[in-house]
Scaffold this motif. Structure first.
Motif, mmCIF file in Angstrom:
data_model
loop_
_atom_site.group_PDB
_atom_site.id
_atom_site.type_symbol
_atom_site.label_atom_id
_atom_site.label_comp_id
_atom_site.label_asym_id
_atom_site.label_seq_id
_atom_site.Cartn_x
_atom_site.Cartn_y
_atom_site.Cartn_z
ATOM 1 N N THR A 107 6.415 10.851 6.946
ATOM 2 C CA THR A 107 7.547 11.764 7.021
ATOM 3 C C THR A 107 8.870 11.041 7.220
ATOM 4 O O THR A 107 9.916 11.543 6.824
ATOM 5 N N VAL A 108 8.851 9.864 7.836
ATOM 6 C CA VAL A 108 10.103 9.179 8.176
ATOM 7 C C VAL A 108 10.252 7.827 7.469
ATOM 8 O O VAL A 108 11.211 7.606 6.724
ATOM 9 N N HIS A 109 9.301 6.914 7.683
ATOM 10 C CA HIS A 109 9.468 5.539 7.207
ATOM 11 C C HIS A 109 9.624 5.439 5.689
ATOM 12 O O HIS A 109 10.615 4.873 5.195
ATOM 13 N N PHE A 110 8.667 5.956 4.945
ATOM 14 C CA PHE A 110 8.719 5.796 3.489
ATOM 15 C C PHE A 110 9.894 6.532 2.846
ATOM 16 O O PHE A 110 10.562 5.966 1.962
ATOM 17 N N PRO A 111 10.195 7.796 3.243
ATOM 18 C CA PRO A 111 11.383 8.432 2.657
ATOM 19 C C PRO A 111 12.660 7.625 2.862
ATOM 20 O O PRO A 111 13.482 7.509 1.947
ATOM 21 N N ILE A 112 12.821 7.052 4.063
ATOM 22 C CA ILE A 112 14.024 6.255 4.344
ATOM 23 C C ILE A 112 14.038 4.978 3.505
ATOM 24 O O ILE A 112 15.063 4.644 2.879
ATOM 25 N N GLU A 113 12.928 4.260 3.461
ATOM 26 C CA GLU A 113 12.878 3.018 2.692
ATOM 27 C C GLU A 113 13.064 3.274 1.196
ATOM 28 O O GLU A 113 13.741 2.500 0.499
ATOM 29 N N VAL A 160 21.696 0.838 -0.742
ATOM 30 C CA VAL A 160 22.580 0.886 0.427
ATOM 31 C C VAL A 160 22.731 -0.518 0.997
ATOM 32 O O VAL A 160 21.724 -1.202 1.250
ATOM 33 N N PRO A 161 23.948 -0.991 1.226
ATOM 34 C CA PRO A 161 24.149 -2.347 1.752
ATOM 35 C C PRO A 161 23.546 -2.504 3.146
ATOM 36 O O PRO A 161 23.653 -1.606 3.985
ATOM 37 N N LYS A 162 22.917 -3.658 3.375
ATOM 38 C CA LYS A 162 22.353 -3.928 4.701
ATOM 39 C C LYS A 162 23.458 -3.949 5.744
ATOM 40 O O LYS A 162 24.561 -4.443 5.501
ATOM 41 N N PHE A 163 23.126 -3.361 6.915
ATOM 42 C CA PHE A 163 24.005 -3.332 8.082
ATOM 43 C C PHE A 163 25.265 -2.478 7.861
ATOM 44 O O PHE A 163 26.212 -2.569 8.642
ATOM 45 N N SER A 164 25.246 -1.659 6.801
ATOM 46 C CA SER A 164 26.306 -0.656 6.670
ATOM 47 C C SER A 164 26.021 0.457 7.682
ATOM 48 O O SER A 164 24.942 0.520 8.279
ATOM 49 N N LEU A 165 26.974 1.348 7.876
ATOM 50 C CA LEU A 165 26.826 2.422 8.867
ATOM 51 C C LEU A 165 25.627 3.303 8.537
ATOM 52 O O LEU A 165 24.836 3.656 9.428
ATOM 53 N N LEU A 166 25.465 3.648 7.255
ATOM 54 C CA LEU A 166 24.330 4.484 6.844
ATOM 55 C C LEU A 166 23.016 3.739 7.066
ATOM 56 O O LEU A 166 22.043 4.313 7.580
ATOM 57 N N ILE A 190 22.298 1.321 9.189
ATOM 58 C CA ILE A 190 22.010 1.231 10.633
ATOM 59 C C ILE A 190 21.542 2.579 11.166
ATOM 60 O O ILE A 190 20.585 2.665 11.945
ATOM 61 N N GLY A 191 22.193 3.665 10.719
ATOM 62 C CA GLY A 191 21.852 4.999 11.217
ATOM 63 C C GLY A 191 20.424 5.397 10.891
ATOM 64 O O GLY A 191 19.669 5.841 11.775
ATOM 65 N N VAL A 192 20.018 5.221 9.617
ATOM 66 C CA VAL A 192 18.661 5.640 9.235
ATOM 67 C C VAL A 192 17.605 4.693 9.807
ATOM 68 O O VAL A 192 16.482 5.118 10.115
ATOM 69 N N LYS A 193 17.949 3.415 9.984
ATOM 70 C CA LYS A 193 17.008 2.487 10.608
ATOM 71 C C LYS A 193 16.779 2.842 12.080
ATOM 72 O O LYS A 193 15.653 2.761 12.590
ATOM 73 N N LEU A 194 17.843 3.264 12.768
ATOM 74 C CA LEU A 194 17.702 3.697 14.165
ATOM 75 C C LEU A 194 16.855 4.963 14.249
ATOM 76 O O LEU A 194 16.044 5.120 15.167
ATOM 77 N N LEU A 195 17.055 5.873 13.290
ATOM 78 C CA LEU A 195 16.240 7.090 13.246
ATOM 79 C C LEU A 195 14.769 6.733 13.065
ATOM 80 O O LEU A 195 13.888 7.279 13.747
ATOM 81 N N SER A 196 14.482 5.802 12.162
ATOM 82 C CA SER A 196 13.103 5.385 11.922
ATOM 83 C C SER A 196 12.501 4.741 13.170
ATOM 84 O O SER A 196 11.345 5.014 13.525
ATOM 85 N N ALA A 197 13.293 3.899 13.853
ATOM 86 C CA ALA A 197 12.807 3.243 15.072
ATOM 87 C C ALA A 197 12.516 4.266 16.165
ATOM 88 O O ALA A 197 11.497 4.184 16.865
ATOM 89 N N PHE A 198 13.401 5.262 16.297
ATOM 90 C CA PHE A 198 13.195 6.327 17.291
ATOM 91 C C PHE A 198 11.901 7.082 17.010
ATOM 92 O O PHE A 198 11.094 7.331 17.920
ATOM 93 N N CYS A 199 11.681 7.453 15.737
ATOM 94 C CA CYS A 199 10.481 8.203 15.380
ATOM 95 C C CYS A 199 9.219 7.358 15.534
ATOM 96 O O CYS A 199 8.151 7.881 15.857
ATOM 97 N N PHE A 200 9.347 6.043 15.332
ATOM 98 C CA PHE A 200 8.203 5.153 15.536
ATOM 99 C C PHE A 200 7.794 5.139 17.005
ATOM 100 O O PHE A 200 6.602 5.198 17.333
ATOM 101 N N ILE A 201 8.794 5.104 17.891
ATOM 102 C CA ILE A 201 8.507 5.138 19.333
ATOM 103 C C ILE A 201 7.858 6.463 19.714
ATOM 104 O O ILE A 201 6.888 6.500 20.483
ATOM 105 N N VAL A 202 8.371 7.557 19.149
ATOM 106 C CA VAL A 202 7.792 8.878 19.410
ATOM 107 C C VAL A 202 6.336 8.916 18.942
ATOM 108 O O VAL A 202 5.457 9.458 19.622
ATOM 109 N N THR A 203 6.067 8.324 17.783
ATOM 110 C CA THR A 203 4.702 8.263 17.251
ATOM 111 C C THR A 203 3.776 7.492 18.186
ATOM 112 O O THR A 203 2.656 7.929 18.472
#
Length: 471
Positions: free
Chosen positions: A414-420, A428-434, A436-449
């Motif tokens: 639901t999270v990792h593959f759609p984002i990647e 999307v350029p690495k370390f751009s605002l977008l 960083i934002g979606v990578k943080l979302l993925s990391a948050f959901c990974f912790i929740v998992t």
């Protein structure tokens, strides 16, 4: 003259087939939203009252809404990857796995396949557990009605798991998945039926003469009164997994989008369908979770129909459980057919000359028609159903298994593959605002998992201390 005929042929071709050679797709955002709703609203709703009871009035609804928004957002990302590289004119990806393979490839594709098939096998085990305890609940409900609520009316799950398995063995011998379409429609109707009964019974209980007696709180079950502090922690984690399981529908988004007609563009129509379906689903979940918690309070059962918060009207409780069983008979096949097809395709490629794996024998069955028999299919599918049944018998814990399934499937699918997928497609350029934002979302959901998985595993281990398999 020849060019005129060729032009006519192209017109006929374009009227019957799409740009990829498949038959013309006719789906709309309305049909797509209906497919999503029927795929999502299932046995996951039965645990939501318990999940809200563990989390309370603040965290419970908040987590339901957060999961809804995250799922909607990542589904939007998936819809833009259906065609690649251009979201409107690119080449179609017909399945979730094909999308990951074509856009990400390599190890990511293998990880996706592992996550998908683990989830499919786990869901089959979970459905076997849920169906059997619903059948047991019907037997116990009639016993309570006849002898009184003070009687224990103990009934073993084992024979009912075997009954469910025998039914699945018979149905699984149908060689073509499309022949099960009527069963899928019936299953969808059943899911709406028992969800509506659960909501209706909750409202009736709240409005009844015992209104006000169900104890609730802002933080859910009370430490020292309902549970210990350790139980509160693990149950809360497990509840998050239960909610995650209820929202795990991203893996069917691509297949549903593949039914849409080309105009208007599929990604736009699919976003509209996903928004409508996610809104309907969230409303259903909030009604089931919050009304169930209001009705039962901190003593909310793990399963609406089998925890016996409802005793009467016993016949309506029986109907609700019967709907669950019928739904899961069809749902088991929906989730198991891809596993069947994977192994059968592999065997056909591995031993193409073997009559055992490839040859079909036509057998006439009176009043039914001709049945296409294949030896490998019969043995493999029977063995698989037995395998899931044995595991279900060993771990028949509804909330723990549902939470674990939700934990394992939510982050990757639901999270990792759609984002990647989206990051690669849009470059999307690495370390751009977008980025960083979606990578943080993925990391948050990974912790929740991880948290949900730990809570569910501890719940299962705790239940195993007092449970003896096969007894």
């Amino acid at each position: 003259m020849g060019s005129h005929i060729e032009a006519q042929g192209n017109d006929v071709y374009s009227s019957k087939f799409d740009d990829d050679g498949h038959s013309k797709r006719t789906g709309t955002w309305v049909t797509a939203s209906a497919h999503i709703v029927t795929a999502v609203i299932g046995s996951g709703v039965l645990s939501l009252a318990w999940a809200v009871a563990q989390l309370g009035w603040i965290a419970g609804p908040s987590i339901l809404l957060v999961f809804s928004v995250i799922t909607l957002f990542t589904s939007f990302l998936l819809t833009d990857c259906y065609r690649y590289p251009d979201p409107v004119y690119g080449t179609r990806n017909h399945t979730y796995k094909a999308m990951v393979k074509n856009i990400l490839g390599g190890i990511q594709y293998q990880f996706c396949a592992l996550a998908q098939y683990t989830n499919l096998v786990g869901t089959g085990i979970g459905y076997t557990i849920t169906a059997s305890i619903s059948m047991v609940a019907i037997k116990r409900s009639n016993c309570f009605h006849k002898y009184g609520h003070q009687v224990e009316c103990q009934v073993s799950n084992g024979p009912y798991m075997v009954l469910f398995a025998v039914t699945q063995i018979l149905i699984s011998q149908i060689p073509d998945f499309h022949e099960l379409s009527a069963l899928s429609i019936i299953a969808a109707v059943m899911s709406f039926g028992y969800s509506s009964i659960a909501i209706g019974l909750s409202i009736a209980k709240i409005a009844g003469e015992n209104h006000g007696m169900a104890k609730t709180s802002l933080t859910g079950v009370i430490v020292g009164e309902d549970v210990t502090s350790q139980e509160k922690l693990w149950n809360s984690f497990q509840a998050i997994g239960n909610i995650a399981f209820a929202y795990c529908f991203s893996q069917v988004i691509v297949e549903i989008q593949n039914t849409l007609k080309s105009s208007p563009p599929e990604n736009g129509a699919m976003k509209k369908a996903t928004t409508a379906a996610c809104s309907i689903t969230t409303m259903f979940y909030i009604l089931c979770g919050l009304l169930g918690y209001s009705a039962f309070g901190n003593k909310a059962p793990g399963n609406f129909f089998t925890g016996f918060g409802f005793y009467e009207p016993y016949w309506l409780v029986d109907i609700g459980n019967a709907f669950v069983v019928v739904h899961l008979v069809g749902a088991y096949q929906v989730f198991t057919q891809p596993v069947f097809q994977l192994v059968e395709s592999w065997a056909g490629e591995r031993w193409p000359q073997s009559k055992f794996t490839t040859k079909e024998y036509r057998v006439g069955i009176p009043m039914v028609g001709t049945y296409r028999f294949n030896g490998f299919r019969m043995i493999w599918r029977t063995a698989y159903v037995i395998f899931t049944t044995v595991l279900a018998t060993m771990f028949p814990f509804f909330n723990g298994v549902v939470g674990l399934l939700g934990a394992f499937s939510f982050w990757p699918l639901t999270v990792h593959f759609p984002i990647e997928l989206y990051l690669v497609r849009t470059k999307v350029p690495k370390f751009s605002l977008l980025w960083i934002g979606v990578k943080l979302l993925s990391a948050f959901c990974f912790i929740v998992t991880l948290v949900a998985a730990v809570g569910s595993i501890i719940g299962i281990v705790t239940d195993l201390k007092t449970y003896h398999p096969f007894k």
